[in-house]
Structures are given as C-alpha cells and as structure tokens.
Design an enzyme around this catalytic site. Sequence first.
Site, PDB file in Angstrom:
ATOM      1  N   TYR A  60      32.390  43.918  44.795  1.00  0.00           N
ATOM      2  CA  TYR A  60      32.626  43.483  46.178  1.00  0.00           C
ATOM      3  C   TYR A  60      31.648  44.171  47.126  1.00  0.00           C
ATOM      4  CZ  TYR A  60      35.371  41.977  50.230  1.00  0.00           C
ATOM      5  OH  TYR A  60      35.782  41.385  51.400  1.00  0.00           O
ATOM      6  N   ILE A  62      42.353  43.404  57.089  1.00  0.00           N
ATOM      7  CA  ILE A  62      42.990  42.480  58.030  1.00  0.00           C
ATOM      8  C   ILE A  62      44.377  42.100  57.502  1.00  0.00           C
ATOM      9  CG2 ILE A  62      42.765  40.285  59.233  1.00  0.00           C
ATOM     10  CD1 ILE A  62      40.659  42.436  59.959  1.00  0.00           C
ATOM     11  N   LYS A  76      28.821  42.240  49.409  1.00  0.00           N
ATOM     12  CA  LYS A  76      28.892  42.302  50.867  1.00  0.00           C
ATOM     13  C   LYS A  76      27.679  43.015  51.470  1.00  0.00           C
ATOM     14  CE  LYS A  76      32.670  39.974  51.426  1.00  0.00           C
ATOM     15  NZ  LYS A  76      32.613  38.643  52.056  1.00  0.00           N
ATOM     16  N   THR A 110      46.654  39.826  56.672  1.00  0.00           N
ATOM     17  CA  THR A 110      46.840  38.414  56.368  1.00  0.00           C
ATOM     18  C   THR A 110      47.905  38.249  55.298  1.00  0.00           C
ATOM     19  OG1 THR A 110      45.214  38.353  54.574  1.00  0.00           O
ATOM     20  CG2 THR A 110      44.384  38.044  56.819  1.00  0.00           C
TER      21      THR A 110
END
Length: 250
Positions: A157, A190, A161, A192
């Site tokens: 990841y 975040i 990114k 979510t």
Amino acid sequence: MTKEFEGKTAVVTGGGSGIGRAVALGLGARGANVIVNDLKHEVAQVVVDEIVAAGGAATAIAGDVGKPDDVKAAVDLAVSTYGALHLAFNNAGIGGPQGLAEDIDIEGYLKLMDVNLHSVFYGMHFQAPAIVAAGGGAIVNTSSILGVVGDANALPYVTAKHGVSGMTKAAALGYASKGVRINSVHPGYIDTALLAGIPAEIYDTLVAKHPAGRLGTSEEVAELVLFLLSDKASFITGSQHLVDGGYTAQ
C-alpha cells in the site's frame, strides 16, 4: 449552494461509497454531470439516484479500474453522454496484503498495484487527452498519508501510494501547458463503513494516531477534492494536499 461546476462533466472512480460517493454527490449538487464508476453497477446506481433526486445529472458505470478497457469506457461514456470530459477524480482503491516483504503474497501485491497505482495511470492516460480536447480542466488522484510516510506493515500500500504521489507530479508537469491541473490528496484514516466492524481497541488505536483526536470524515476530504477540481484552485498543480488531522506532522 453555488453551481460552480455547471456545464462540466466529471468521472469519479470508486464513486459508490466513502470519499468517492461524497465527491460525486458534491459535484452533482454543484452542477456537474457525473459519471459514477464502481466495481458493482448497483452500488454506483444508488449514488446516481441520489444525485438525480437532488436535481443533478449523473450516469452509473460498472468497471474494474485495474483494467485499462474499463477505465477507457468511463471516459468514453462521459464524452458520448454529456459531450466532453472536464474533471476526473481517480479515487478507487483497496487495502491488500500486509506484513514483511517475505510474507506478502505476490498475487495480492500485484492486484493491489493494479487497483491503487496502475489504475491512476490508466485514468490519466485516457482522461487527460479528453480534458485537453474540452479546453482544459483538472484531475485529482487519491494517495494517502502512506504516500508521504511509511508503515512497516503496509509495504504494498505504501509503495502504491508513494507511486501515485510521484506520478501525479510528473503528469502535472507534462500537462501544465495544456490546461490540465493535476494534484493528489492524502487522507489520514477516514471514518467510513470499512471501519464499522473493527474491534473497539483497534479503532481507538487509529484515533490515537491523529493529534486531532478523531478520524476524518469522507465529507471533509471531499471538500478538499472539490476545491482542487474547481477554478478556485487555478494556480495549484503538481502538489500534494494532506487532510490527516495532524498525522504526518508528528
């Protein structure tokens, strides 16, 4: 609310939930025609229905952003349905395998790269010429705090990114004279639906990583994306924008 995107058409990938959904709804509310892309058509259609119910214009399309033909199809749909493409938000992403390099499944690594990194290239490959043809516009790519700093447990990841960060800068330089602004956003963790099922102690650990004392919301990230897509950001290109509650300032 001002209709600052009136007459503009936008493609939003990963638009069926989270940050993508918030941006798609924001674009629709501010006058844009929105192509909502998601892996599942029915998920994208729910967001389209919300936009239309609020008086906006939108069309759903299913597609795997890790496949170039699917990415091209979204751009083609924008042009054939609304006449042009002016804006794009390359946002779709997955979590993928974690651990030390020696422990990471290679197929899982490649899949993550397809969705989190290569898809951004596919997006700009097809979007940028269409935006140039429309007279200019803007692209925003979703990176992450892990496109700025590292994490020992998230090698694939982090790699993807960071790649999005560099790719964004290089593309921005290439298209600056052609009227296309390209920037990246770097959200912290975040709050979510993806976090809804995690144990409370893990959630609390994530919160503790942010000096702001909480996780961010999709709407907070969306406001930044909408600004970068708008003419208010007319002198901003090739830059990375953190929305992380202080995470990377530590």
